[in-house]
Scaffold this active site. Structure first.
Site, mmCIF file in Angstrom:
data_model
loop_
_atom_site.group_PDB
_atom_site.id
_atom_site.type_symbol
_atom_site.label_atom_id
_atom_site.label_comp_id
_atom_site.label_asym_id
_atom_site.label_seq_id
_atom_site.Cartn_x
_atom_site.Cartn_y
_atom_site.Cartn_z
ATOM 1 N NE ARG A 252 -50.393 -7.717 -23.644
ATOM 2 C CZ ARG A 252 -50.713 -6.445 -23.819
ATOM 3 N NH1 ARG A 252 -51.656 -6.106 -24.673
ATOM 4 N NH2 ARG A 252 -50.123 -5.496 -23.137
ATOM 5 C CD GLU B 182 -66.730 -10.987 -26.446
ATOM 6 O OE1 GLU B 182 -67.956 -11.011 -26.216
ATOM 7 O OE2 GLU B 182 -66.063 -9.925 -26.426
ATOM 8 C CG PHE C 249 -64.520 -10.817 -22.682
ATOM 9 C CD1 PHE C 249 -65.319 -10.493 -21.587
ATOM 10 C CD2 PHE C 249 -63.523 -9.938 -23.061
ATOM 11 C CE1 PHE C 249 -65.125 -9.297 -20.896
ATOM 12 C CE2 PHE C 249 -63.319 -8.740 -22.376
ATOM 13 C CZ PHE C 249 -64.119 -8.423 -21.301
ATOM 14 C CG HIS D 74 -55.507 -8.816 -21.599
ATOM 15 N ND1 HIS D 74 -55.010 -9.143 -22.846
ATOM 16 C CD2 HIS D 74 -55.274 -7.489 -21.437
ATOM 17 C CE1 HIS D 74 -54.512 -8.049 -23.417
ATOM 18 N NE2 HIS D 74 -54.646 -7.040 -22.587
ATOM 19 C CG ASP E 104 -58.456 -2.614 -17.919
ATOM 20 O OD1 ASP E 104 -58.369 -1.376 -17.833
ATOM 21 O OD2 ASP E 104 -58.379 -3.241 -18.988
ATOM 22 N NE ARG F 173 -52.642 -4.427 -19.907
ATOM 23 C CZ ARG F 173 -52.079 -3.558 -19.078
ATOM 24 N NH1 ARG F 173 -51.665 -3.937 -17.879
ATOM 25 N NH2 ARG F 173 -51.956 -2.281 -19.429
#
Lengths: 314, 279
Positions: free
Chosen positions: A10, A58, A83, A109, A117, A167
């Site tokens: 990323r 999004e 998303f 991610h 998460d 990530r």
């Protein structure tokens, strides 16, 4: 290996956008309130007038990207894979894929390495979803060098591209001085005729490590890096099927619909051989440090070695 | 608007309605009701308002049009054909295998600026086009027609927020308020009312119009020109099925094609209107 540099792809994405912004004046970046995490904030700092935050919306962002592309801009629409590919799937399909607009989707991610998460944000389905959209190019780079090159390749290609970034900081194993990215072309990283390991994304480095360990045991495992999952390099896969007769695929994605499925589809139709898929099995992830999760879900050199030995009956 | 211009627009709108019926009848499927309710608006835009080039449909400085309520493609196709983007003969093969004219708008059709039809999406693309124009200081305007049922889609309000935030005053959205959606009256199904208050709360310049009166439409689009720093929405009161007696305000004509007898009657009514206008 202790001094190998580690960079999350990323980060490579954000840096590449910022670097390429000068060369490609028509490049614009959209984000959905995640610029700090997707790293498009790096681009925003350098080109504040070419970065548009769409807020936490999004679906609209993908439509806005379509409108920008329809009027000649090259938009990079950025969000987490969950998303970008998940929530906005139908907008990507109907507003970008169907009109075949020149939109680049930067999905960060991705996969289980999102870590703490947990399952809601660990997208293991994005490649499967994107693969079903006609004309969608899918790139899953393995390290910093490949990720940066992929961003420029996406700009040069005219049409929709889905790019998958991680990530977690991962080893930079490609040599920037000699590396060449060719869209749709797999890269043979290790030779061998006992079996082939086909890997993508951050599993490529694990596959190389596994092959090196196997070599010490007298097993010559070919390693192929498939950075472009669609269109897939049929030639390199069929050659491997014909020459090694057995294939193990490795991906940080569901074993349903991703790299393993794509390889099996090619092999089944044209040169049938055994294909064993390593990936996230048909289950959700959970919270925990990324490195521990990768190990737990079998996304490691160790599990690749074990699987290869099982397939070879050693 | 002078009388001659108005009469000419009324004649053209009548021909656009004939094209809609021709298309839907030959397709044996499609959406006549909502097509007829926007026939006057599209006629006004393409014959009196928009800066377009039928012989060069892709010229970059052209005004853009996005039919967010894409199921009413017959109205767009008939308008484009009557305006000279392609032959009116194409309308007869609407929805057929191998035909140019797809069931919903497709960007590859001359004059169609965006593929649409999955409700709620066209307005976002229109926002992107308007943002693009702002970025490059282009002079073009972006027009987008939505259904009143369509605005039940959440994405519409994401777009509404975006357009106001980025001050897209080169964007004019039209909400076609014919009051009906597939399952019934919009007020009964899952009411999006009050429509004007909602857009006003989102920071838009809100204008109301009579969808079947060219003077009212002209005034509304003129008002949109004066909305500096804000996008405009024209909420137009319309009649679903407008122009054909047995289709007017009937939800059953949302997505049904006329049979041979109904087709003949519809064309007879439109021909009578045309004769009276031209007479």
């Amino acid at each position: 290996m202790a001094d190998v540099k580690k960079i999350a792809t990323r980060e490579s994405y954000g840096n590449a956008l910022a670097e390429l912004g000068d060369k490609y004046e028509n490049l614009y970046v959209l984000d959905a309130d995640l610029a700090a995490a997707t790293k498009t904030g790096i681009f925003k700092k350098k080109f504040p007038d070419r970065h548009f935050d769409c807020g936490i919306a999004e679906a609209n962002m993908m439509g806005v990207a379509a409108g920008l592309a329809a009027t000649g801009k090259i938009p990079f629409a950025s969000s987490f894979a969950m998303f970008a590919a998940g929530r906005a799937f139908e907008i990507v399909r109907n507003s970008i894929g169907y009109p075949h607009l020149n939109v680049k989707i930067g999905a960060t991610h991705a996969g289980i390495s999102v870590g703490e998460d947990g399952a809601t944000h660990q997208c293991n389905e994005d490649i499967a979803l994107m693969r079903t959209i006609p004309g969608m190019v899918i790139i899953n780079p393995a390290d910093d060098v490949e990720a940066r090159a992929a961003v420029e390749a996406a700009i040069k290609y005219v049409g929709p591209v889905y790019m998958r970034f991680g990530r977690l900081a991962v080893p930079v194993f490609n040599d920037a001085a000699t590396y060449k990215f060719e869209l749709g072309k797999g890269i043979k990283l290790r030779d061998g005729n006992d079996i082939t390991i086909v890997a993508s994304g951050l599993m490529v480095n694990e596959a190389v490590n596994a092959s090196d360990e196997l070599k010490a045991m007298g097993i010559n495992a070919r390693v192929i890096n498939i950075h472009t999952i669609k269109p897939i390099d049929r030639e390199i896969i069929l050659e491997a099927a014909a020459e090694t007769g057995k294939i193990v695929t490795v991906e940080e994605h569901s074993i349903i619909g991703g790299l393993g499925s794509a390889v099996a589809e090619v092999v089944c139709a044209e040169c049938p051989c055994r294909v064993v898929r390593i990936g996230v099995n048909d289950e959700f992830g959970h919270s925990g440090p990324a490195v521990d999760l990768l190990k737990e879900f079998g996304l490691s050199a160790e599990n690749i070695v074990k699987t290869v030995k099982d397939v070879l009956g050693r | 608007m002078d009388k001659a211009t108005k009469k000419q627009l009324e004649i053209t709108a009548c021909k656009v309605r004939m094209g809609i019926i021709e298309g839907v009848y030959n397709a044996k499927s499609g959406h006549p009701g909502g097509s007829l309710s926007i026939a006057d608006t599209l006629t006004y835009l393409y014959f009196a308002r928009m800066n377009i080039y039928p012989d060069k449909p892709d010229l970059p400085d052209r005004d853009r049009f996005v039919l967010s309520k894409g199921h009413t493609a017959p109205a767009l196709y008939s308008t484009l054909a009557n305006r000279g983007f392609f032959s009116t003969e194409e309308l007869k093969s609407l929805r057929h295998i191998g035909a140019l004219l797809q069931g919903h708008p497709c960007i590859h059709i001359p004059g169609v600026d965006m593929s649409s039809g999955s409700l709620g999406q066209g307005i976002s693309a229109a926002c992107g086009m308007a943002l693009s124009g702002k970025i490059s200081n282009d002079i073009y305007k972006v027009y987008c027609v939505l259904g009143d049922g369509e605005i039940e889609e959440g994405q519409v309000w994401e777009a509404a927020m975006f357009a106001a935030h980025y001050k897209l005053d080169n964007l004019v959205a039209v909400v076609d308020n014919n009051g009906l959606q597939i399952d019934g009256r919009i007020s009964d199904v899952c009411s999006p009312y009050p429509i004007t208050d909602k857009f006003a709360a989102f920071g838009w310049n809100v204008v109301e119009a009579d969808a079947h009166d060219f003077d009212s439409l002209e005034k509304a689009f003129d008002d949109a020109e004066n909305a500096s720093g804000r996008p405009t929405v024209i909420v137009q009161k319309s009649v679903k099925g407008k122009g054909i007696s047995f289709m007017e305000d009937q939800v059953s004509w949302h997505g049904t094609a006329p049979n041979a007898e109904q087709y003949a009657q519809a064309m007879e009514e439109l021909n009578a209107q045309l004769r009276s206008l031209e007479g």
